[in-house]
Design a protein around this motif. Sequence first.
Motif, mmCIF file in Angstrom:
data_model
loop_
_atom_site.group_PDB
_atom_site.id
_atom_site.type_symbol
_atom_site.label_atom_id
_atom_site.label_comp_id
_atom_site.label_asym_id
_atom_site.label_seq_id
_atom_site.Cartn_x
_atom_site.Cartn_y
_atom_site.Cartn_z
ATOM 1 N N GLY A 1 19.416 4.671 -2.890
ATOM 2 C CA GLY A 1 19.478 6.010 -3.482
ATOM 3 C C GLY A 1 20.940 6.335 -3.727
ATOM 4 O O GLY A 1 21.751 6.361 -2.797
ATOM 5 N N TYR A 2 21.286 6.552 -5.004
ATOM 6 C CA TYR A 2 22.687 6.724 -5.406
ATOM 7 C C TYR A 2 22.914 8.200 -5.714
ATOM 8 O O TYR A 2 22.232 8.777 -6.569
ATOM 9 C CB TYR A 2 22.916 5.847 -6.633
ATOM 10 C CG TYR A 2 24.349 5.650 -7.065
ATOM 11 C CD1 TYR A 2 25.329 5.277 -6.172
ATOM 12 C CD2 TYR A 2 24.702 5.796 -8.404
ATOM 13 C CE1 TYR A 2 26.649 5.063 -6.590
ATOM 14 C CE2 TYR A 2 26.006 5.580 -8.834
ATOM 15 C CZ TYR A 2 26.969 5.210 -7.917
ATOM 16 O OH TYR A 2 28.259 4.998 -8.338
ATOM 17 N N ILE A 3 23.862 8.800 -5.008
ATOM 18 C CA ILE A 3 24.069 10.247 -5.124
ATOM 19 C C ILE A 3 25.505 10.520 -5.536
ATOM 20 O O ILE A 3 26.445 10.228 -4.799
ATOM 21 C CB ILE A 3 23.746 10.937 -3.777
ATOM 22 C CG1 ILE A 3 22.297 10.608 -3.369
ATOM 23 C CG2 ILE A 3 23.959 12.453 -3.874
ATOM 24 C CD1 ILE A 3 21.871 11.178 -2.033
ATOM 25 N N LEU A 4 25.654 11.044 -6.744
ATOM 26 C CA LEU A 4 26.990 11.367 -7.266
ATOM 27 C C LEU A 4 27.419 12.734 -6.758
ATOM 28 O O LEU A 4 26.692 13.719 -6.909
ATOM 29 C CB LEU A 4 26.951 11.446 -8.790
ATOM 30 C CG LEU A 4 27.375 10.261 -9.634
ATOM 31 C CD1 LEU A 4 27.461 10.702 -11.088
ATOM 32 C CD2 LEU A 4 28.708 9.693 -9.174
ATOM 33 N N ILE A 5 28.621 12.756 -6.188
ATOM 34 C CA ILE A 5 29.160 13.987 -5.615
ATOM 35 C C ILE A 5 30.479 14.297 -6.323
ATOM 36 O O ILE A 5 31.244 13.375 -6.630
ATOM 37 C CB ILE A 5 29.343 13.788 -4.097
ATOM 38 C CG1 ILE A 5 27.942 13.636 -3.493
ATOM 39 C CG2 ILE A 5 30.107 14.944 -3.464
ATOM 40 C CD1 ILE A 5 27.914 13.242 -2.075
ATOM 41 N N ASP A 6 30.714 15.569 -6.555
ATOM 42 C CA ASP A 6 31.901 15.952 -7.336
ATOM 43 C C ASP A 6 33.196 15.538 -6.633
ATOM 44 O O ASP A 6 33.510 16.048 -5.553
ATOM 45 C CB ASP A 6 31.875 17.472 -7.563
ATOM 46 C CG ASP A 6 32.957 17.916 -8.537
ATOM 47 O OD1 ASP A 6 33.640 17.028 -9.111
ATOM 48 O OD2 ASP A 6 33.119 19.132 -8.727
#
Length: 241
Positions: free
Chosen positions: A128-133
């Motif tokens: 699960g790939y989660i892009l964070i600012d």
Amino acid sequence: MVNIYQNILSAKNEGQKLLAVLIDPEKIDLKNVPSFFEKVHQSVTTHIFVGGSTDYENQTDTVVAAVKKATNLPVILFPGDVSQISQKADGILFLSLLSGRNPEYLIEQQVKAAPILKNSNLEILPTGYILIDGKKETATQKVSNTKPISQDSIDLILNTALAGEFSGKKLIYLEAGSGATEAVSQEIIKKVSENLSIPLIVGGGIRSKEQLDSAFNAGADLVVIGTAFEKNEDFFKDLKK
Ligand code: 1GP
């Protein structure tokens, strides 16, 4: 055959921290691969990731071949899309971009990759790939046409990670983006790692030993560093075995 996932799980259970060096096929100069790996081998690096948001010149397969020749460390694909699959690697992060709402990167690319992976020996690592600012617009954002989650939205980040675990992902990857100005905060790493049972990968914008240690101390099981090594190979000296 290396069992990549079992090794990551055992390391997590034993409290051993893991470091992946990310190689971007569009950026590495093939003739520097042997000397680069001399430095890698003197450092605490445990894994090699190969990939990037784009690979316009289809360099992935050639780069993986050169990397496999230079190291016995597990080589794991970190693909931007289905075109970046090389059978010469040991494994592949089978990524779903859970922070975004673009079906292309949630499931479409995965469907396209399925027949290729069905006939391959690559170990598949559902992630699960989660892009964070990370306070800098990243290539992943542009290519995937999705927005990262704000670092202030800790509950949303946590719930996205949990949704990944409950859907059967074996790894969660918190990504501030390559070259991020701001790495994923310790608070986020701590909150997510405390609530997750599966191993946690953290990357993006980590460029010092202090940042690496604070990501590990906050609960990251595996940290990914790319840009800092591209810019300054002497950084490996700070990470000696
Ligand atoms: C990017 O998490 C990786 O996908 C590594 O980021 O290049 O900023 O180290 P950096």
